[in-house]
Design a protein around this motif. Structure first.
Motif, PDB file in Angstrom:
ATOM      1  N   ILE A 187       9.299   3.227   7.451  1.00  0.00           N
ATOM      2  CA  ILE A 187       9.013   1.938   6.823  1.00  0.00           C
ATOM      3  C   ILE A 187       8.101   2.145   5.616  1.00  0.00           C
ATOM      4  N   ARG A 188       8.016   1.104   4.793  1.00  0.00           N
ATOM      5  CA  ARG A 188       7.083   1.115   3.657  1.00  0.00           C
ATOM      6  C   ARG A 188       5.825   0.341   4.042  1.00  0.00           C
ATOM      7  N   LYS A 189       4.693   0.861   3.625  1.00  0.00           N
ATOM      8  CA  LYS A 189       3.439   0.151   3.830  1.00  0.00           C
ATOM      9  C   LYS A 189       2.457   0.502   2.720  1.00  0.00           C
ATOM     10  N   ILE A 190       1.575  -0.434   2.448  1.00  0.00           N
ATOM     11  CA  ILE A 190       0.506  -0.200   1.487  1.00  0.00           C
ATOM     12  C   ILE A 190      -0.634   0.518   2.212  1.00  0.00           C
ATOM     13  N   ARG A 191      -1.124   1.616   1.623  1.00  0.00           N
ATOM     14  CA  ARG A 191      -2.242   2.334   2.231  1.00  0.00           C
ATOM     15  C   ARG A 191      -3.232   2.782   1.158  1.00  0.00           C
ATOM     16  N   PHE A 192      -4.439   3.101   1.597  1.00  0.00           N
ATOM     17  CA  PHE A 192      -5.362   3.841   0.743  1.00  0.00           C
ATOM     18  C   PHE A 192      -5.887   5.037   1.534  1.00  0.00           C
ATOM     19  N   HIS A 193      -6.025   6.152   0.836  1.00  0.00           N
ATOM     20  CA  HIS A 193      -6.437   7.412   1.454  1.00  0.00           C
ATOM     21  C   HIS A 193      -7.912   7.712   1.213  1.00  0.00           C
ATOM     22  N   ASN A 235      -9.275  -1.308  -6.367  1.00  0.00           N
ATOM     23  CA  ASN A 235      -7.866  -1.570  -6.072  1.00  0.00           C
ATOM     24  C   ASN A 235      -6.937  -0.415  -6.422  1.00  0.00           C
ATOM     25  N   GLU A 236      -7.373   0.448  -7.331  1.00  0.00           N
ATOM     26  CA  GLU A 236      -6.529   1.564  -7.761  1.00  0.00           C
ATOM     27  C   GLU A 236      -6.232   2.546  -6.632  1.00  0.00           C
ATOM     28  N   VAL A 237      -6.983   2.485  -5.531  1.00  0.00           N
ATOM     29  CA  VAL A 237      -6.727   3.416  -4.420  1.00  0.00           C
ATOM     30  C   VAL A 237      -5.519   2.992  -3.599  1.00  0.00           C
ATOM     31  N   LEU A 238      -5.042   1.750  -3.776  1.00  0.00           N
ATOM     32  CA  LEU A 238      -3.876   1.280  -3.014  1.00  0.00           C
ATOM     33  C   LEU A 238      -2.609   1.959  -3.496  1.00  0.00           C
ATOM     34  N   GLN A 239      -1.747   2.351  -2.559  1.00  0.00           N
ATOM     35  CA  GLN A 239      -0.460   2.945  -2.926  1.00  0.00           C
ATOM     36  C   GLN A 239       0.590   2.567  -1.895  1.00  0.00           C
ATOM     37  N   LEU A 240       1.849   2.597  -2.320  1.00  0.00           N
ATOM     38  CA  LEU A 240       2.971   2.284  -1.439  1.00  0.00           C
ATOM     39  C   LEU A 240       3.499   3.582  -0.843  1.00  0.00           C
ATOM     40  N   ASP A 241       3.360   3.745   0.468  1.00  0.00           N
ATOM     41  CA  ASP A 241       3.794   4.955   1.167  1.00  0.00           C
ATOM     42  C   ASP A 241       4.984   4.649   2.064  1.00  0.00           C
ATOM     43  N   PRO A 263      -5.714   7.623   6.460  1.00  0.00           N
ATOM     44  CA  PRO A 263      -5.355   6.539   5.534  1.00  0.00           C
ATOM     45  C   PRO A 263      -5.240   5.201   6.270  1.00  0.00           C
ATOM     46  N   TYR A 264      -5.561   4.137   5.554  1.00  0.00           N
ATOM     47  CA  TYR A 264      -5.677   2.813   6.154  1.00  0.00           C
ATOM     48  C   TYR A 264      -4.732   1.840   5.467  1.00  0.00           C
ATOM     49  N   THR A 265      -4.096   0.998   6.288  1.00  0.00           N
ATOM     50  CA  THR A 265      -3.235  -0.071   5.776  1.00  0.00           C
ATOM     51  C   THR A 265      -3.945  -1.406   5.934  1.00  0.00           C
ATOM     52  N   PRO A 323      -5.069  -5.914  14.738  1.00  0.00           N
ATOM     53  CA  PRO A 323      -6.359  -5.320  15.097  1.00  0.00           C
ATOM     54  C   PRO A 323      -7.098  -4.812  13.865  1.00  0.00           C
ATOM     55  N   VAL A 324      -8.392  -4.558  14.024  1.00  0.00           N
ATOM     56  CA  VAL A 324      -9.221  -4.183  12.890  1.00  0.00           C
ATOM     57  C   VAL A 324      -8.778  -2.871  12.249  1.00  0.00           C
ATOM     58  N   TRP A 325      -8.012  -2.068  12.987  1.00  0.00           N
ATOM     59  CA  TRP A 325      -7.524  -0.831  12.358  1.00  0.00           C
ATOM     60  C   TRP A 325      -6.353  -1.089  11.422  1.00  0.00           C
ATOM     61  N   GLY A 326      -5.966  -2.333  11.274  1.00  0.00           N
ATOM     62  CA  GLY A 326      -5.126  -2.722  10.156  1.00  0.00           C
ATOM     63  C   GLY A 326      -3.635  -2.554  10.347  1.00  0.00           C
ATOM     64  N   GLY A 327      -2.903  -2.865   9.251  1.00  0.00           N
ATOM     65  CA  GLY A 327      -1.474  -2.644   9.272  1.00  0.00           C
ATOM     66  C   GLY A 327      -0.601  -3.762   8.767  1.00  0.00           C
TER      67      GLY A 327
END
Length: 311
Positions: free
Chosen positions: A4-10, A15-21, A63-65, A95-99
């Protein structure tokens, strides 16, 4: 496993840390459900987490979504799930761990409810986090009752616009502070007294209120002690209120964090399905424009919510 596709930052940052993985999606545990996300809400907590300023999310979560609430369709249920079935349309808190900024997400069964009838997924996604934050602040912690008065600071925002409507529906007298450009919007929500904070001091329009629901903090909070009646309450989602100031004013004060509650969310959904409360979405963006959507929320001053249309 499905990819699947999701937005994450590593790493944490702007905002520039966001990427589509593109990643593999795991399945649900016994009391979880896997949801095909149709829309995901964008909340201030998302940019706080992204910037590294949210205590519960540290480097070990990368990495976090981002994304704390969604609307979508149940794809798979854990073995012990009995609230919903595959194919049901649901809303829920992540949940707080995101997604949430993703094509699929796993939710806890206790955090979901059936999507309210009569609204689309874009508007439904606006409900869970902001709606429950407002509801819990007013009623669980603020103990607001019919016939009482409440001053809601920031009544045109994501949480605030729900709070105005919930309070009015409960039979309370509702006062709210908003900026000049949102006065008409706040009146449309049913507020009894709308205070344009850019041109009017709220102390001139509010006195002896039972509850202050503080979504602003800072100087606004400091000025709010004086408008509470003896025995009143000040409730905030932001920094913890001063207990010394509360005692001096003869009131109670607290900070809280929203908790997922599927039963409460179902009740909110019922209010929305009957038309007594309506989620307002100012803007929606495709998943690929999550950076733009989050920047919009971070700038502030939106009327209602900003939402990502995922699929």
């Amino acid at each position: 496993m499905t990819r699947i596709r999701k937005i994450r930052f590593h790493r944490f940052g702007d905002n520039e840390v966001l990427q589509l993985d593109e990643v593999e999606q795991s399945g649900p545990d016994a009391r979880q459900i896997l949801v095909a996300v149709r829309a995901a809400s964008v909340n201030p907590v998302d940019f706080k987490i992204r910037s590294g300023k949210y205590p519960s999310v540290k480097d070990d979560r990368l990495p976090y979504t981002p994304g704390r609430d969604v609307s979508g369709i149940v794809l798979q249920c854990g073995a012990q799930v009995d609230r919903v079935r595959v194919g049901d349309e649901v809303i829920g808190m992540v949940p707080v761990w995101g997604g949430g900024y993703a094509e699929q997400v796993v939710l806890e069964e206790r955090a979901i409810a059936i999507k309210p009838a009569g609204i689309d997924h874009i508007h439904a996604a606006a409900i869970p986090l902001a709606g429950q934050t407002a509801h819990q602040g007013l009623f669980r912690h603020g103990q607001l009752r019919a016939g009482e008065s409440v001053l809601i600071h920031g009544g045109s925002g994501g949480v605030g616009h729900f709070a105005v409507q919930f309070a009015k529906a409960s039979g309370a007298r509702v006062l709210t502070t908003v900026s000049t450009e949102h006065v008409t919007f706040a009146r449309s929500l049913g507020a009894d007294v709308v205070i344009d904070y850019k041109n009017q001091r709220f102390e001139d329009a509010a006195s002896d209120v039972d509850l202050v629901f503080d979504l602003i903090d800072g100087e606004t909070r400091e000025r709010s002690w004086a408008v509470l009646k003896q025995g009143g309450r000040l409730i905030s989602t932001l920094t913890a209120p001063s207990q010394d100031r509360a005692r001096a004013a003869g009131v109670k004060a607290m900070r809280y964090t929203v908790e997922p509650d599927g039963d409460e969310l179902s009740g909110i959904g019922a209010l929305i399905a009957t038309g007594n409360v309506r989620p307002h979405v100012e803007k929606s963006f495709p998943l690929e424009q999550a950076m733009v959507a989050l920047a919009s929320v971070e700038r502030g001053h939106s009327a209602g919510k900003v939402v990502l249309a995922v699929s």
